[in-house]
Design an enzyme around this catalytic site. Sequence first.
Site, PDB file in Angstrom:
ATOM      1  N   MET A 275     147.779  68.893  77.788  1.00  0.00           N
ATOM      2  CA  MET A 275     148.959  68.097  77.989  1.00  0.00           C
ATOM      3  C   MET A 275     149.079  67.053  76.883  1.00  0.00           C
ATOM      4  O   MET A 275     149.209  65.861  77.147  1.00  0.00           O
ATOM      5  CB  MET A 275     148.930  67.427  79.351  1.00  0.00           C
ATOM      6  CG  MET A 275     148.916  68.383  80.490  1.00  0.00           C
ATOM      7  SD  MET A 275     150.606  68.813  80.839  1.00  0.00           S
ATOM      8  CE  MET A 275     150.477  69.424  82.457  1.00  0.00           C
TER       9      MET A 275
ATOM     10  N   CYS B   2     136.847  74.213  90.891  1.00  0.00           N
ATOM     11  CA  CYS B   2     138.092  74.941  90.670  1.00  0.00           C
ATOM     12  C   CYS B   2     138.025  75.529  89.249  1.00  0.00           C
ATOM     13  O   CYS B   2     137.622  74.858  88.317  1.00  0.00           O
ATOM     14  CB  CYS B   2     139.303  74.033  90.838  1.00  0.00           C
ATOM     15  SG  CYS B   2     139.291  72.586  89.802  1.00  0.00           S
ATOM     16  N   LEU B   3     138.348  76.763  89.142  1.00  0.00           N
ATOM     17  CA  LEU B   3     138.280  77.434  87.846  1.00  0.00           C
ATOM     18  C   LEU B   3     139.470  77.054  86.988  1.00  0.00           C
ATOM     19  O   LEU B   3     140.502  76.679  87.515  1.00  0.00           O
ATOM     20  CB  LEU B   3     138.236  78.947  88.078  1.00  0.00           C
ATOM     21  CG  LEU B   3     137.022  79.418  88.876  1.00  0.00           C
ATOM     22  CD1 LEU B   3     137.176  80.883  89.225  1.00  0.00           C
ATOM     23  CD2 LEU B   3     135.743  79.181  88.134  1.00  0.00           C
TER      24      LEU B   3
ATOM     25  N   ARG C  79     140.967  82.208  97.686  1.00  0.00           N
ATOM     26  CA  ARG C  79     142.230  81.679  97.157  1.00  0.00           C
ATOM     27  C   ARG C  79     143.166  82.823  96.779  1.00  0.00           C
ATOM     28  O   ARG C  79     144.365  82.768  97.028  1.00  0.00           O
ATOM     29  CB  ARG C  79     141.942  80.771  95.961  1.00  0.00           C
ATOM     30  CG  ARG C  79     143.162  80.085  95.429  1.00  0.00           C
ATOM     31  CD  ARG C  79     142.833  79.025  94.389  1.00  0.00           C
ATOM     32  NE  ARG C  79     141.990  79.511  93.321  1.00  0.00           N
ATOM     33  CZ  ARG C  79     140.813  78.981  92.977  1.00  0.00           C
ATOM     34  NH1 ARG C  79     140.340  77.949  93.628  1.00  0.00           N
ATOM     35  NH2 ARG C  79     140.127  79.480  91.982  1.00  0.00           N
TER      36      ARG C  79
END
Length: 74
Positions: free
Chosen positions: A1, A38-39, A65
């Site tokens: 970002m 979390c991947l 998931r």
Amino acid sequence: MDQEHEKPQRLKDFNGFQVTEKSCKEGGANPNWKFLHCLPRKEHEVDDEVFRGPRSLVFPEAENRKWIIMAMFE
């Protein structure tokens, strides 16, 4: 970002804060602790022994998931 220019400084600042069996033991973690993440995984966050070891629930959780997302589309 748009924070790629901060990466070298962040890696330097967090050097030594990787999740390892040793750091958890020295930090007083419960002997039966489990690891979730979390991947995708970044190597500087957690070592292979923890990420792929018997304490890790990363891949079973990722599969859960997947099925949840498929059920939502259904």
